[in-house]
Each structure stands twice: as C-alpha cells, then as structure tokens.
Enzyme design. Sequence first.
Site, PDB file in Angstrom:
ATOM      1  N   GLU A 134       1.718   3.173  -0.132  1.00 34.81           N
ATOM      2  CA  GLU A 134       1.012   1.890  -0.271  1.00 34.81           C
ATOM      3  C   GLU A 134       1.088   1.399  -1.719  1.00 34.81           C
ATOM      4  O   GLU A 134       1.252   0.203  -1.973  1.00 34.81           O
ATOM      5  CB  GLU A 134      -0.444   1.998   0.184  1.00 34.81           C
ATOM      6  N   TRP A 161       6.448  -4.333   3.055  1.00 35.90           N
ATOM      7  CA  TRP A 161       6.224  -3.004   3.628  1.00 35.90           C
ATOM      8  C   TRP A 161       7.493  -2.514   4.312  1.00 35.90           C
ATOM      9  O   TRP A 161       7.785  -1.317   4.332  1.00 35.90           O
ATOM     10  CB  TRP A 161       5.043  -3.013   4.598  1.00 35.90           C
ATOM     11  N   TYR A 186       6.689   1.408  14.084  1.00 39.41           N
ATOM     12  CA  TYR A 186       5.578   1.705  13.168  1.00 39.41           C
ATOM     13  C   TYR A 186       4.261   1.186  13.740  1.00 39.41           C
ATOM     14  O   TYR A 186       3.248   1.901  13.750  1.00 39.41           O
ATOM     15  CB  TYR A 186       5.863   1.098  11.793  1.00 39.41           C
TER      16      TYR A 186
END
Length: 195
Positions: free
Chosen positions: A48, A56, A26
């Site tokens: 988000e 995350w 990522y």
Amino acid sequence: MTDLVIGDDGLPRCPWGAGTADYVVYHDEEWGRPVRGDDALYERMTLEAFQSGLSWLTILRKRQAFRRAFDDFRISTVAGYGEADVARLLADTGIVRNRAKIEAAIANARAALELPEGLSELLWSFAPPSRPRPASFAEVPALTDASTAMAKALKRRGFRFVGPTTAYALMQATGMVDDHVAGCHVVPPGAAVMG
C-alpha cells in the site's frame, strides 16, 4: 441504485473490480477478506505504501517481484537489511524503485519487530465495528477516524509512509472494513454461504 458492474461471467462487482482480469481475481478472491499474521499484514502495508501516487494495478502486477525482492516480506529478514540491500532494491527493475519507500519498508520492518503485541494485533485493534455495505462507490471514504488513529499510532511507533489514507486502504484490503458495494457478489466476511 448502485455502481455495480456486471462482469462477463454475469456476476455483479464493485466498479473497480471489473476493469481487468487482474482486478477481477484480486477483487473476487482477496480484497476485503480478513488477513491476519504479522508478515502477511506487513506485506500489505508495504505494498500500500509503494502504491502511493501510483495505480494499484501497477503494484498488483509487480507483487511477485516485490515478494522475491523483499524475501517474501519476512519482517525479521527485512529488518536486517542494510545499504547493500537498498542498492540491490534500487537496481531491481521488477519493483517500484523509490529510495524513500524502500527505506520506509526497512524502517517499518524494524518498527514491527519492536511491537510487543505484534503488528497484526496492533492493526486489528483499529478495526471498527461492522456496518452495512455502502450503497454506492460515492459512499466509500478515503479515510476515517479509525484510519487516522491507526496512522498516528504507527507514526508514534516509528512507521513511515502509512498516513490516514494509506491506512484506510490497508483496512479495506485486509478485511478490517467491508467496502464492497451492496449487491456485490463477494460474500461478506463471516457471512454464511448458502449453497
């Protein structure tokens, strides 16, 4: 002195970007790279918002399930969701099952459809001028004047679950700001690649 971490491959990375294999990919291939397009930015905004209060990494590992559950984040499709879809999503063990966040995702799709300029144009209008990369992770803010202005503009237009901190995370993830730490091997957006 920076917070760079040298990975197993010998490449310097931001400290968070070397924690797991998922984070390495990522960090190296996606985070901080410019994203345009209404559906693509709607996906990032939605993820988000779902991340709020969670790691995350949890969202990253569930991203494919989120894409299936939310029809690849096609704004026009999600905007048409009704109570049966909310129930379906609440029963989907592959995603984060939070009614408020699910309902916000649907409301946000509807709000995005109402934007004459489109979601991408609105969000990118808040991108600040480029600046040098932070020298250390301690210099990376949690929110900025630009993210606060973005959050207020979105709220006025009916968006939910996109406060200033979430807006800034969105700006970082989609390349509106470059918060890779100085010395990170990821090439800044728009920089010439020497080879």
